[in-house]
Design a protein around this motif. Structure first.
Motif, mmCIF file in Angstrom:
data_model
loop_
_atom_site.group_PDB
_atom_site.id
_atom_site.type_symbol
_atom_site.label_atom_id
_atom_site.label_comp_id
_atom_site.label_asym_id
_atom_site.label_seq_id
_atom_site.Cartn_x
_atom_site.Cartn_y
_atom_site.Cartn_z
ATOM 1 N N ASP A 80 0.872 -1.256 -0.071
ATOM 2 C CA ASP A 80 -0.045 -0.020 -0.025
ATOM 3 C C ASP A 80 0.890 1.233 0.056
ATOM 4 O OD1 ASP A 80 -1.793 1.863 0.204
ATOM 5 O OD2 ASP A 80 -2.957 1.241 2.059
ATOM 6 N N CYS A 83 0.115 4.911 2.218
ATOM 7 C CA CYS A 83 -1.357 4.280 2.853
ATOM 8 C C CYS A 83 -2.040 5.331 3.370
ATOM 9 C CB CYS A 83 -0.773 3.087 3.948
ATOM 10 S SG CYS A 83 0.477 3.986 5.124
ATOM 11 N N GLY A 86 -4.695 4.229 6.372
ATOM 12 C CA GLY A 86 -4.875 2.684 6.278
ATOM 13 C C GLY A 86 -6.106 2.422 5.509
ATOM 14 N N TYR A 88 -7.110 1.816 2.554
ATOM 15 C CA TYR A 88 -7.060 0.737 1.532
ATOM 16 C C TYR A 88 -6.418 -0.493 2.147
ATOM 17 C CZ TYR A 88 -8.923 3.756 -2.002
ATOM 18 O OH TYR A 88 -10.089 4.745 -2.485
ATOM 19 N N SER A 89 -5.543 -0.199 3.191
ATOM 20 C CA SER A 89 -4.708 -1.400 3.608
ATOM 21 C C SER A 89 -5.993 -2.243 4.320
ATOM 22 C CB SER A 89 -3.852 -1.001 4.682
ATOM 23 O OG SER A 89 -2.835 -0.435 4.188
ATOM 24 N N LEU A 102 1.422 -7.915 3.914
ATOM 25 C CA LEU A 102 1.137 -6.589 3.477
ATOM 26 C C LEU A 102 2.302 -5.458 4.187
ATOM 27 C CD1 LEU A 102 -0.868 -4.612 2.213
ATOM 28 C CD2 LEU A 102 -2.182 -4.673 4.506
ATOM 29 N N SER A 104 3.049 -1.380 4.108
ATOM 30 C CA SER A 104 2.537 0.017 3.990
ATOM 31 C C SER A 104 3.415 0.953 4.216
ATOM 32 C CB SER A 104 1.363 0.234 5.017
ATOM 33 O OG SER A 104 0.302 -0.866 4.788
ATOM 34 N N ASP A 106 4.307 5.508 4.046
ATOM 35 C CA ASP A 106 3.755 6.821 3.809
ATOM 36 C C ASP A 106 5.168 7.805 4.180
ATOM 37 O OD1 ASP A 106 0.857 8.105 3.556
ATOM 38 O OD2 ASP A 106 2.267 9.445 4.340
ATOM 39 N N SER A 115 -2.674 4.665 10.649
ATOM 40 C CA SER A 115 -3.075 3.528 10.123
ATOM 41 C C SER A 115 -2.684 2.296 10.853
ATOM 42 C CB SER A 115 -1.918 3.186 8.909
ATOM 43 O OG SER A 115 -2.178 2.133 7.959
ATOM 44 N N VAL A 124 1.038 -6.518 8.849
ATOM 45 C CA VAL A 124 1.218 -5.487 8.277
ATOM 46 C C VAL A 124 2.738 -4.891 8.660
ATOM 47 C CG1 VAL A 124 0.364 -3.321 7.305
ATOM 48 C CG2 VAL A 124 -1.322 -4.813 7.970
ATOM 49 N N HIS A 126 4.767 -1.585 8.813
ATOM 50 C CA HIS A 126 4.652 0.235 8.246
ATOM 51 C C HIS A 126 6.142 0.604 8.178
ATOM 52 C CE1 HIS A 126 0.361 -0.456 9.782
ATOM 53 N NE2 HIS A 126 0.128 0.646 8.650
ATOM 54 N N CYS A 146 -1.767 2.463 -4.810
ATOM 55 C CA CYS A 146 -1.098 3.547 -4.675
ATOM 56 C C CYS A 146 -2.430 4.630 -4.818
ATOM 57 C CB CYS A 146 -0.079 3.919 -5.675
ATOM 58 S SG CYS A 146 0.722 5.393 -5.532
#
Ligand SMILES: C[S@@+](CC[C@H](N)C(=O)[O-])C[C@H]1O[C@@H](n2cnc3c(N)ncnc32)[C@H](O)[C@@H]1O
Length: 237
Positions: A80, A83, A86, A88-89, A102, A104, A106, A115, A124, A126, A146
């Motif tokens: 992502d 992200c 979050g 869409y995550s 996953l 993510s 940013d 997120s 996830v 990050h 994206c």
């Protein structure tokens, strides 16, 4: 339509030109990036959950990421990109295989924090990163989302090339970008970003090794009135 060789934003005329944000053209990229990071670190970023709720984007995101639309089942490494909080995550996690991983990233640490707080998932990872300099190996991801990030680059090519580099051949990308419509110009003003022409985006993505597969619209109403921005699936060539 004349060939657009340079995808950096050209000065738009008329009402759209008057409304559209001038932040990208007024600042150097480094200065603009700091400005955007501060913008999302601050109140604007905090309000994204609220604005997403009011505009319906919180729910509409789920119409894009699902088996009958952008299908991530079978994908094992999903990214992502930009992200935010979050949004869409959350749907990527819902539909991804249980053993999928996953990632993510940013620019804004605060958005990453938001997120993490929303997802609360050990699946996830990050990371703080810039779209134009990704800390991942070549051909690493098989699916990428994206959403509303590319409009924060004066020239989309460095970001698109990075996305293409980290994607496996045949990998899928869901790209969401503010369009050069009247509503797009108003969003650009609010979020200090640029807008894209649909054909121009298609062409610059192809130049970066990303082939347009199909467009999406949140709903039929969005399609009829050309609302909701440019949303399209691409395939890494
Ligand atoms: C409009 S928000 C979208 C967030 C999320 N993708 C969504 O759709 O809900 C844009 C996000 O892009 C991030 N961003 C802007 N420029 C970036 C860059 N150069 N690299 C990484 N992230 C960036 C911002 O910090 C912000 O969180």
């Amino acid at each position: 339509m004349p060939e657009l060789q340079d995808p950096t934003p050209t000065k738009k005329r008329g009402l759209k030109g008057a409304i559209e944000s001038k932040q990208l053209s007024r600042r150097t990229f480094d200065n603009y990036r700091t400005f955007i990071k501060d913008h999302y670190d601050g109140l604007a970023g905090k309000l994204t959950s609220f604005t997403g709720f009011v505009t319906g984007h919180e729910t509409l995101a789920g119409r894009l990421i699902r088996p009958s639309a952008f299908d991530v089942r079978g994908c094992k490494r999903i990214l992502d990109a930009g992200c935010g909080n979050g949004r869409y995550s959350k749907f990527l996690l819902r539909w991804a295989d249980p053993d999928a991983f996953l990632t993510s990233f940013d620019l804004s640490e605060r958005m990453l924090k938001r997120s993490r707080r929303r997802l609360k998932s050990p699946r996830v990872t990050h990371v703080a990163a810039d779209l134009t300099r990704l800390p991942y190996p070549d051909a690493y991801f098989d699916a990428v989302v994206c959403g509303w990030v590319l409009e924060h680059l004066p020239d989309p090519r460095p970001g698109l090339k990075e996305l293409a580099r980290v994607m496996q051949s045949g990998g899928k990308l869901l790209l969401l970008v503010t369009e050069d419509t009247l509503t797009g110009s108003m969003c650009s003003r609010m979020w200090h970003c640029r807008t894209y022409n649909r054909e121009e985006l298609k062409r610059v993505c192809a130049d970066c090794g990303l082939q347009w597969v199909r467009p999406y619209y949140f709903t039929r109403l969005h399609a009829w009135f050309r609302l909701g921005g440019i949303i399209a699936e691409f395939r890494r060539q």
